[in-house]
Design a protein around this motif. Structure first.
Motif, PDB file in Angstrom:
ATOM      1  N   THR A 136       0.717  -1.210   0.083  1.00 37.87           N
ATOM      2  CA  THR A 136       0.180   0.129  -0.123  1.00 37.87           C
ATOM      3  C   THR A 136       0.827   1.213   0.132  1.00 37.87           C
ATOM      4  O   THR A 136       0.315   2.199  -0.385  1.00 37.87           O
ATOM      5  N   GLY A 137       1.962   0.990   0.505  1.00 40.29           N
ATOM      6  CA  GLY A 137       2.710   2.482   0.657  1.00 40.29           C
ATOM      7  C   GLY A 137       2.177   3.089   1.690  1.00 40.29           C
ATOM      8  O   GLY A 137       1.199   3.221   2.193  1.00 40.29           O
ATOM      9  N   SER A 138       3.111   3.390   2.857  1.00 39.01           N
ATOM     10  CA  SER A 138       2.677   4.082   4.103  1.00 39.01           C
ATOM     11  C   SER A 138       4.019   4.923   4.673  1.00 39.01           C
ATOM     12  O   SER A 138       5.190   4.736   4.338  1.00 39.01           O
ATOM     13  N   ALA A 139       3.482   5.993   5.202  1.00 34.80           N
ATOM     14  CA  ALA A 139       4.372   6.658   6.149  1.00 34.80           C
ATOM     15  C   ALA A 139       3.783   7.700   7.029  1.00 34.80           C
ATOM     16  O   ALA A 139       2.490   7.706   6.638  1.00 34.80           O
ATOM     17  N   GLY A 140       4.500   8.298   7.922  1.00 31.39           N
ATOM     18  CA  GLY A 140       3.677   9.205   8.532  1.00 31.39           C
ATOM     19  C   GLY A 140       2.607   8.437   9.620  1.00 31.39           C
ATOM     20  O   GLY A 140       1.839   9.260   9.954  1.00 31.39           O
ATOM     21  N   ILE A 157      -0.002   6.714   8.887  1.00 32.43           N
ATOM     22  CA  ILE A 157      -1.321   6.236   8.023  1.00 32.43           C
ATOM     23  C   ILE A 157      -0.835   5.636   6.640  1.00 32.43           C
ATOM     24  O   ILE A 157      -0.133   6.099   5.972  1.00 32.43           O
ATOM     25  N   ARG A 158      -1.683   4.604   6.326  1.00 32.71           N
ATOM     26  CA  ARG A 158      -1.384   3.869   4.978  1.00 32.71           C
ATOM     27  C   ARG A 158      -2.742   3.970   4.230  1.00 32.71           C
ATOM     28  O   ARG A 158      -3.974   4.310   5.180  1.00 32.71           O
ATOM     29  N   PHE A 159      -2.699   4.165   2.928  1.00 32.47           N
ATOM     30  CA  PHE A 159      -4.028   4.248   2.436  1.00 32.47           C
ATOM     31  C   PHE A 159      -4.338   2.937   1.599  1.00 32.47           C
ATOM     32  O   PHE A 159      -3.163   2.538   0.831  1.00 32.47           O
ATOM     33  N   ARG A 160      -5.529   2.392   1.568  1.00 34.45           N
ATOM     34  CA  ARG A 160      -5.729   1.220   0.681  1.00 34.45           C
ATOM     35  C   ARG A 160      -7.303   1.109   0.256  1.00 34.45           C
ATOM     36  O   ARG A 160      -8.045   1.756   0.865  1.00 34.45           O
ATOM     37  N   ALA A 161      -7.563   0.070  -0.566  1.00 33.29           N
ATOM     38  CA  ALA A 161      -8.876  -0.165  -1.347  1.00 33.29           C
ATOM     39  C   ALA A 161      -9.375  -1.312  -1.005  1.00 33.29           C
ATOM     40  O   ALA A 161      -8.626  -2.541  -1.080  1.00 33.29           O
ATOM     41  N   MET A 184      -9.847   3.406   2.327  1.00 35.33           N
ATOM     42  CA  MET A 184      -9.477   3.316   3.659  1.00 35.33           C
ATOM     43  C   MET A 184      -8.287   4.188   4.241  1.00 35.33           C
ATOM     44  O   MET A 184      -7.452   4.012   3.107  1.00 35.33           O
ATOM     45  N   ALA A 185      -8.356   4.683   5.186  1.00 35.98           N
ATOM     46  CA  ALA A 185      -7.023   5.168   5.827  1.00 35.98           C
ATOM     47  C   ALA A 185      -6.953   4.415   7.182  1.00 35.98           C
ATOM     48  O   ALA A 185      -7.745   4.460   8.057  1.00 35.98           O
ATOM     49  N   GLY A 227      -2.704  -3.566  -5.727  1.00 36.33           N
ATOM     50  CA  GLY A 227      -2.075  -2.291  -5.024  1.00 36.33           C
ATOM     51  C   GLY A 227      -2.061  -0.843  -6.114  1.00 36.33           C
ATOM     52  O   GLY A 227      -2.381  -0.932  -7.009  1.00 36.33           O
ATOM     53  N   ALA A 228      -1.612   0.266  -5.251  1.00 37.46           N
ATOM     54  CA  ALA A 228      -1.571   1.475  -5.921  1.00 37.46           C
ATOM     55  C   ALA A 228      -0.647   1.300  -7.079  1.00 37.46           C
ATOM     56  O   ALA A 228       0.170   0.821  -7.180  1.00 37.46           O
TER      57      ALA A 228
END
Lengths: 702, 156
Positions: free
Chosen positions: B22-26, B28-32, B118-119, B154-155
């Motif tokens: 998903t990629g994430s940092a900080g 929070i990650r975002f995905r569907a 989603m976050a 994935g993104a």
């Protein structure tokens, strides 16, 4: 020529420019032809023939800025429309730092589609954002919506995919948006800065890509003197912010972002430059009875009538520059609203919206002696046509005073001044001198309206007279909430009326002053025809003569207790109904709604049937009710140092009904579209100056 | 079996997705997540589903629960528009999605009817559950159907 920006002109101006430059060339002076500008074949032709002189010569083109009138201009524009190769008037283009080319700004177009059923409007606004640059951008656009709009839906279209946004608590929505932006996701955020000012942010728009944002809202139309009015605001007037206020709305020159140090800031284009984006608008009206007449005092419109009581109105594409509010007025057969009661049953309860009309046989009740207080805005934003119109209306009011009345005149800009130490009897001599004082008023300086409101309400009342305060202003002020709160606190037995003057007035402030003041609002300066102002003035003065019905309250027959807003129903004035929206928690709708009040001190009752056939259904009512409740809670916030205690209730109502408010916002993140790199350059979409407002006296430049 | 599913059986989908996907940092990650409804041989004219999500050990902490940040439509043309969600239900920590179609021939079989964005708190295991509230045929009669969630690709 300002670096990076040009003003393109019409064919006539181009021809003039060609002639001028040809003349200057002949005199031996050169003109500069900027690179990579699309000026149309006419001017390209001139350039090709060397009529602009050698490369490096400078060219000035005169612009033609459309105004609010001129069928003649429409005819010219119609002729120009056939010449697609000609540049449009006053189009603004920009250049990113270090870039060679100039491009149009990110907001290409706004499309508005509305549907009106009796007096409930459902409107969808689509904003088309496009990245014309060679790198990623974030676009930010601060724009107006009607002050009572219940913003209910939010869609983000990314390519072929559409994502519906979610309403969240404002801080949370902002946090999610900023994090998505930082990580490179396409995301958008819609926040409310004022009930009539919103900010749209769209992050990570890749080069050459487009993202559309669609916003949907509901609201109720105003109805006065037999005329419905639909308004779509197109630009935000530049606000004045009192010294030390950091929660205002800053008005700065384009490119001077941050210079006002206000939380909300709008960048304005210096006329005659206008933004490159335009507006299309279509409104379908199902009036419930035949429409007798329809017109727009603000724009050129095209009308279709597919059925007797159904009309489709479109904005003429040749009048699509968003520099003044779109106003549509129409009259239906019959003196009253066709169906005064709208109802709807939802899971959350049963809802109703009610229009309360003044009884027709009470127009001639004699008015008590009045203490009229006229408050005239003479700040810088009123310079020119606005103050000329306002002075005319104030003069008309003075001339209508009766010998039993008294009057007091207050003028304000950076400070407040008065004609006399206190109210004077309305003798002929006093009125004559007052007219001269008004005539000599000129506009300039700040907008310290709070001082004027205090001056109008705080001096001792004459117990023999009924005090009426009439405020004439464009409402271009950043501390509007403070002003509304002041009227709430200080009103007492007086009444406050607001008269808006200008093409894009601050209706949130004006309606708020009237609501807090238990009065009414009127608007002038929209029409090309000054005689319409006089008609509006006549109607306005009839209203402020005296209220027709006072101490109103509602009783329901069947259906139980209702939570209704406004909780303190305004007085009923001649020609203008009062709107009430209510919710019943449990079950059935009432069979009859009774409005009780007093006329001339005597009890009076109006009964409205809620039988099927006497009502109409609209699924917008839950949102309209929630918005009305939020507006009332806002008023408590404005009026009290402890007003913050109602903020959780505002948040709860807004979240339950999915509405944007000062404490909630829409956020949408496309988790499948993640772009490379940081969020790119932030580009603010500038606003056009409202027509008739002077840039030099209202906008802060670096 | 289908009846059990149609009567509101919960499907638990383990939705622990790695940060790489998903990629994430900080934080929070975002995905569907895709929402599928299987109406079998019936034509699906309307549906309502309820989705809730929780992450391990974090749901009690303010601001760190999984959040829905967008709702998208599905694959069949009849459900291409984003479904509506119930804002009141969202305040109760769940999302209720609903959509209907007036198409002459509503789709049948298994179909992706929606997608939720989603976050989520980074480094947590998020569990999503879904329940079919109702599925209906043209004319409004209730039909049996199954609902499930599955992570989207994935993104890009």
């Amino acid at each position: 020529m300002r670096k990076g920006f040009v003003v393109a002109g019409c064919a006539f101006a181009a021809a003039v420019a060609c002639a001028l430059t040809l003349g200057s060339c002949m005199k031996g002076r050169g003109v500069l032809v900027p690179e990579a500008l699309h000026w149309g074949s006419a001017i390209d032709g001139c350039a090709d023939r060397g009529l602009f002189g050698p490369p490096g010569a400078e060219v000035w083109i005169l612009s033609q800025t459309p105004g609010p009138d001129a069928p003649a201009r429409a005819a010219t524009r119609a002729a120009e429309a056939d010449r697609a190769d000609l540049p449009r008037g006053g189009e603004l283009r920009a250049r990113l730092p270090g870039a060679a080319e100039t491009v149009v700004l990110p907001l290409k177009h706004t499309d508005v589609k509305g549907q009106v059923t009796i007096y409930v409007a459902s409107v969808r606004v689509r904003q088309e954002y496009h990245n014309p640059y060679s790198e990623k951008i974030e676009a930010i656009y601060v724009f107006p919506l009607p002050h009572d709009a219940a913003v209910r839906d939010f869609l983000m279209k990314v390519g072929e995919r559409t994502i519906r946004g979610i309403v969240r608590e404002r801080e949370e929505a902002q946090r999610l948006y900023l994090e998505a932006r930082r990580q490179g996701y396409v995301a958008s955020l819609l926040t409310e800065e004022r009930p009539n000012i919103f900010a749209q942010s769209v992050a990570n728009i890749e080069p050459g890509r487009s993202i559309d944002i669609e916003i949907a809202y509901f609201h109720t139309l105003t109805f006065s003197e037999g005329v419905y009015e639909f308004v779509f605001p197109m630009t935000v007037g530049p606000r004045y912010n009192p010294a030390g206020d950091r929660d205002g709305v800053g008005a700065v020159a384009y490119g001077a972002r941050g210079s006002s140090r206000q939380r909300t800031e709008i960048e304005y284009l210096r006329p005659p430059t206008v933004g490159s984006h335009d507006v299309s608008l279509e409104i379908e009206i199902d009036a419930g009875s035949p429409i007798r007449s329809i017109e727009s005092p603000s724009h050129e419109i095209l009308i279709e009538r597919p059925e007797e009581d159904r009309t489709v109105v479109r904005l003429n594409p040749l009048d699509s520059i968003p520099n003044r509010d779109f106003v549509l007025r129409y009259r239906v057969d019959g003196r009253d609203i066709a169906a005064a009661l709208a109802v709807h049953k939802a899971e959350s309860g049963s809802y109703f919206a009610l229009a309360v009309h003044p009884p027709l046989d009470l127009d001639e009740i004699p008015a008590p002696p009045r203490e009229m207080v006229f408050v005239l805005d003479s700040s810088g934003s009123m310079d020119g046509e606005p103050i000329a119109r306002a002075k005319g209306v104030v003069a008309g009011c003075l001339e209508r005073l009766r010998p039993a009345d008294s009057f007091h005149l207050i003028r304000f800009a950076s400070d407040a001044s008065t004609f006399s130490a206190g109210p004077l009897p309305a003798t002929r001599e006093n009125v004559r001198e007052a007219l001269a004082w008004v005539e000599n008023a000129s506009a300039g300086g700040g907008t310290e309206m709070l001082k004027a409101i205090r001056a109008a309400l705080d001096f001792p009342r004459d117990p023999r007279r009924f005090r009426v305060v009439a405020i004439f202003t464009d409402g271009y002020i950043g501390n509007d909430r403070e002003l509304i709160g002041e009227v709430e606190r200080s009103l007492g037995p007086a009444r406050v009326f607001a008269f808006g003057v200008g093409t894009s007035v601050n209706r949130f402030l004006l309606e708020g002053l009237a609501r807090a003041g238990r009065g009414a609002v009127a608007y002038a300066g929209l029409s090309r025809d000054r005689s319409e102002d006089l008609r509006e003035l006549e109607a306005f003065f009839r209203r402020i003569e005296h209220p027709v019905m006072t101490d109103l309250r509602i009783e329901l027959e069947g259906g139980g207790e209702a939570e209704a807003y406004p909780s303190r129903i305004p007085d009923l004035f001649a020609g203008r109904p009062v709107w009430v929206v209510g919710r019943l928690e449990k079950g059935a709708l009432p069979s009859t709604v009774r409005i009780l009040g007093r006329v001339g001190g005597e009890p009076r009752e109006i009964a409205i049937s809620a039988r099927p056939g006497a009502t109409f259904d609209h699924d917008a009512l839950p949102c309209v009710w929630a918005r009305a409740k939020i507006a009332e809670l806002y008023a408590r916030v404005f009026a009290s140092a402890h007003g913050f205690e109602v903020e959780p209730e505002i948040k709860r109502v807004a979240l339950e009904h999915g509405l944007v408010s000062a404490y909630t916002a829409f956020v949408a993140v496309d988790s499948l579209t993640r772009t490379a790199g940081d969020h790119g350059t932030t580009i603010s979409v500038p606003a056009n100056m409202p027509a008739g407002v002077r840039y030099e006296t209202t906008v802060c430049e670096r | 079996m289908r009846k059990m599913l149609a009567r509101g059986a919960l499907l638990f989908v383990l939705a622990a997705v790695s940060a790489r996907e998903t990629g994430s940092a900080g934080g929070i990650r975002f995905r569907a997540l895709d929402v599928f409804v299987d109406a079998g041989a019936e034509a699906l004219a309307a549906y309502q589903v309820e989705i809730s999500a929780e992450s391990d050990g974090h749901e009690a902490m303010s601001g760190t629960e999984p959040k829905i940040v967008g709702v998208e439509g599905g694959e069949p043309e009849a459900y291409a528009s984003p479904p509506y969600y119930d804002p009141a239900a969202l305040q109760g920590g769940r999302i209720v999605l609903a959509a209907f179609t007036t198409a002459d021939a509503p789709p049948r079989g298994r179909m992706r009817v929606a997608r939720i964005h989603m976050a989520e708190p980074e480094g947590t295991e998020v569990r999503c559950s879904t329940r079919l509230v109702v599925a209906a045929a043209p004319g409004g009669s209730r039909i049996e159907a199954a609902v499930e969630l599955a992570p989207t690709g994935g993104a890009r």
